[in-house]
Design an enzyme around this catalytic site. Structure first.
Site, short mmCIF file in Angstrom:
data_model
loop_
_atom_site.label_atom_id
_atom_site.label_comp_id
_atom_site.label_asym_id
_atom_site.label_seq_id
_atom_site.Cartn_x
_atom_site.Cartn_y
_atom_site.Cartn_z
N ARG A 1 1.48 14.09 -2.72
CA ARG A 1 1.32 13.01 -3.71
C ARG A 1 0.36 13.41 -4.82
O ARG A 1 -0.50 14.26 -4.66
CB ARG A 1 0.73 11.79 -2.99
N SER B 1 9.53 2.96 -0.06
CA SER B 1 8.72 4.12 -0.43
C SER B 1 9.61 5.35 -0.62
O SER B 1 10.54 5.56 0.16
CB SER B 1 7.69 4.41 0.66
N ARG C 1 2.13 7.25 6.02
CA ARG C 1 1.74 6.03 6.72
C ARG C 1 2.22 6.08 8.16
O ARG C 1 3.26 6.64 8.47
CB ARG C 1 2.34 4.79 6.02
N HIS D 1 6.51 -5.48 -3.07
CA HIS D 1 6.52 -4.01 -3.17
C HIS D 1 7.40 -3.63 -4.36
O HIS D 1 8.52 -3.15 -4.20
CB HIS D 1 7.09 -3.45 -1.86
N LYS E 1 -1.56 -1.02 0.15
CA LYS E 1 -0.60 -1.74 0.97
C LYS E 1 -1.30 -2.75 1.89
O LYS E 1 -0.81 -3.85 2.12
CB LYS E 1 0.24 -0.76 1.81
O1 SAT Z 1 1.25 5.39 1.61
S1 SAT Z 1 1.45 4.51 0.47
O2 SAT Z 1 1.76 3.19 0.96
O3 SAT Z 1 0.26 4.48 -0.33
C1 SAT Z 1 2.76 5.07 -0.44
C2 SAT Z 1 4.02 4.53 0.07
O4 SAT Z 1 4.41 4.82 1.21
O5 SAT Z 1 4.69 3.75 -0.66
MN MN Z 2 5.15 1.95 -2.10
#
Ligand code: SAT
Ligand code: MN
Length: 589
Positions: A374, A252, A73, A230, A210
């Site tokens: 991921r 995260s 992100r 979250h 998100k």
């Molecule tokens: O990038 S995501 O928001 O989908 C995963 C995360 O950073 O929690």
């Molecule tokens: Mn997350």
């Protein structure tokens, strides 16, 4: 007569100028067709969109490699756009909505020339749930379509549900030219609208996640009296078969997914999974707090996921149903055609491509998989999926757990004195930054309720909203802080974590049932060592004491840092939290 959705799609098509418009129906047949096409197509970065993995070991699994600049992100390019700047607060990037659209429109103008515009109708939450929301996202990359089909409830029946109303959440996404200079993730809470361009990465591109389920939904929650959080969602079954439901907030890449899938090391205890990332919390008619997981899959961090650390997840990844499973930016074992990552628990492959597609040299120290690589997998694959997973009314929450990654200062486990103190514990939480967002790793930032990147409005108002929701609940859940990450003098983790975290959850259940006492400290209630179930653990009492230590001089520094953080909310900081800070300082002196 065209429906509101059709009119909006037409408007977007005129702007983006795709060659084709394709309406997704969310079917299995469609997913396979798009994957087949994607295997023959090059992504804008020169990689195939999908590569088929060994189907015996990894049934229905595919590999995707994104652009090296597009692997996490990008919080500095994420904006909340409202006229009233104060309402979005000091912790969000703000842009005037007119200015934002003036910036975006030229970037979207013609951005889908030569490409297909996919229209995805989907629900966040079970379609029968009173808390669910209908959404439509457009995108120009099939990787996003397949990911959204795993992560949400995508179906053309959503269009019937929306009918001619314009009450649906709109998401506009294009991978653009991947230029980080032209990458924006813009939220328009007053229009239930998100625009995102220049990134194909999860949190930037799967706009149901998100962007909607937290940033926009937090606004809806503020207006409608609920909380978008979250949080992972779990049910913990005790030896008597009683299940206690808990919602767990952590930043995260701090282990929410592993906790959601926990395999208990204590006999008789079992964790049932309801969700690993997002929870919507509503006060039910009976005055209890209920939670649903609006998502339908997991987008989890691959490195470190092994049979030992998260066997349930590895089983889910290998289960293979009619939902495909995706691996993004892991390494690719080219002899076996399998995904591989550091911490998978199998030997390093003799021949592999690293996450950037280069030959990987195992003798070098460079990582084969990106730290934020991921997997995307359907919740339907979960072997320990809770039976209430699809219950439209959700589950009643007895405990809220707030976690973070801290090498020192913060004990393994703290119980809040009461709801208000719990909100303060959430407000003061900090965590070391991880690879899930672009930027420096390992620096401490305050991350209230793990929502700093995801709360779409002024966090001062957010704290007030939490306090108010607490007043609306008849029997408020107990609130806890946890920290699995405390280090010893040699820099090693003191707490074994993973399956042994059940020991912490057991203490929480025992507290809820009034079975164990607690020790009062300046920062909250801590377990008495003899009331934590540590049998079978090779951990000395000296190390346990270190793990539960509340060091006054560290906490005096911590309190000053908390104060500096909270001061930025000015008059928006609720008086109750200012009082809590005062008592913390008084308790310490
Ligand atoms: O990038 S995501 O928001 O989908 C995963 C995360 O950073 O929690
Ligand atoms: Mn997350």
């Amino acid at each position: 007569m065209a429906t509101a959705v059709e009119k909006w799609v037409e408007e977007m098509a005129q702007l983006c100028k795709p060659d084709k418009i394709y309406w997704c129906d969310g079917s299995e047949e469609e997913a396979h067709r798009l994957i087949e096409i994607g295997m023959t197509q090059e992504n804008i970065n020169g990689n195939p969109i999908f590569t088929k993995l060994d189907q015996k070991e990894w049934p229905n699994s595919y590999y995707h490699r994104s652009h090296p600049s597009d692997v996490a992100r990008t919080e500095h390019l994420t904006f909340i756009c409202r006229k009233d700047k104060e309402s979005i607060g000091p912790t969000n990037n703000w842009m005037d909505p007119d200015e934002a659209k003036r910036k975006l429109e030229p970037l979207f103008d013609g951005c889908m020339k030569g490409r297909t515009m996919y229209v995805m109708p989907y629900m966040m939450g079970h379609p029968d749930s009173p808390y669910a929301k209908a959404c439509v996202q457009i995108t120009d990359i099939s990787y996003v379509v397949i990911s959204m089909r795993i992560m949400t409830r995508m179906s053309k029946s959503v269009l019937d549900k929306i009918g001619n109303s314009d009450n649906f959440v709109r998401g506009v996404h294009s991978i653009g030219n991947l230029d980080p200079e032209n990458r924006y993730i813009m939220h328009f809470p007053d229009e239930n609208l998100v625009w995102s361009i220049g990134s194909g990465y999860g949190g930037n591109a799967l706009l149901g996640k998100k962007c909607f389920s937290l940033r926009i939904a937090s606004w809806l929650g503020l207006k409608e009296g609920w909380l978008a959080e979250h949080m992972a969602l779990i049910g913990v079954e005790d030896p008597q078969g009683k299940i206690t439901y808990m919602a767990v907030a952590m930043p995260s890449a701090c282990g929410k997914t592993n906790l959601a899938m926990l395999e208990s090391t204590l006999p008789g205890y079992k964790v049932w999974t309801l969700g690993d990332d997002i929870a919507w919390l509503n006060v039910g008619d009976d005055g209890q707090l209920y939670a649903i997981n609006p998502e339908a899959g997991y987008f989890g961090v691959a490195p470190g996921t092994s049979m030992k650390t998260n066997g349930n997840m590895l089983k889910a990844l290998k289960k293979g149903t009619f939902f495909p499973t995706l691996f993004t930016n892991t390494a690719l074992d080219t002899d076996k055609n399998e995904p591989w990552w550091e911490g998978l628990g199998t030997p390093a492959p003799a021949h592999a491509l690293d996450w950037q597609g280069n030959e990987w040299d195992p003798s070098k120290t460079s990582k084969a998989a990106h730290a934020n690589s991921r997997f995307t997998v359907s919740a339907q694959h979960t072997t320990n999926l809770a039976k209430e997973y699809s219950d439209p009314k959700g589950v009643p929450i007895s405990a809220i757990i707030l976690g973070g990654r801290r090498a020192n200062t913060v004990p393994l486990l703290v119980e809040a004195f009461n709801w208000q103190h719990g909100v303060f514990i959430g407000a003061r939480s900090g965590s070391e930054t991880t690879a899930a967002a672009i930027g420096q790793e390992g620096v401490i930032r305050r991350d209230p309720m793990a929502m700093i990147p995801f709360c779409g409005y002024n966090m001062g108002d957010y704290f007030a909203h939490w306090l108010q929701v607490g007043k609306n609940i008849k029997k408020a859940p107990k609130i806890y802080s946890v920290n699995w990450f405390r280090l010893d003098d040699e820099g090693k983790f003191i707490w074994p974590g993973f399956g042994d975290n059940i020991r912490v959850l057991k203490w929480i259940i025992d507290r809820i049932n009034g079975k164990v006492g607690a020790k009062e400290t300046p920062i909250g209630l801590l377990p008495n060592l003899n009331e934590l179930s540590l049998e079978g653990l090779d951990i000395s009492s000296a190390r346990m004491e270190k793990l539960l230590e509340v060091n006054p001089s560290e906490w005096v520094k911590e309190a000053a840092d908390i104060e500096a953080f909270l001061t930025q909310f000015g008059a928006k900081l609720p008086e109750a939290l200012a009082q809590e800070l005062k008592s913390l300082k008084a308790n310490l002196s």
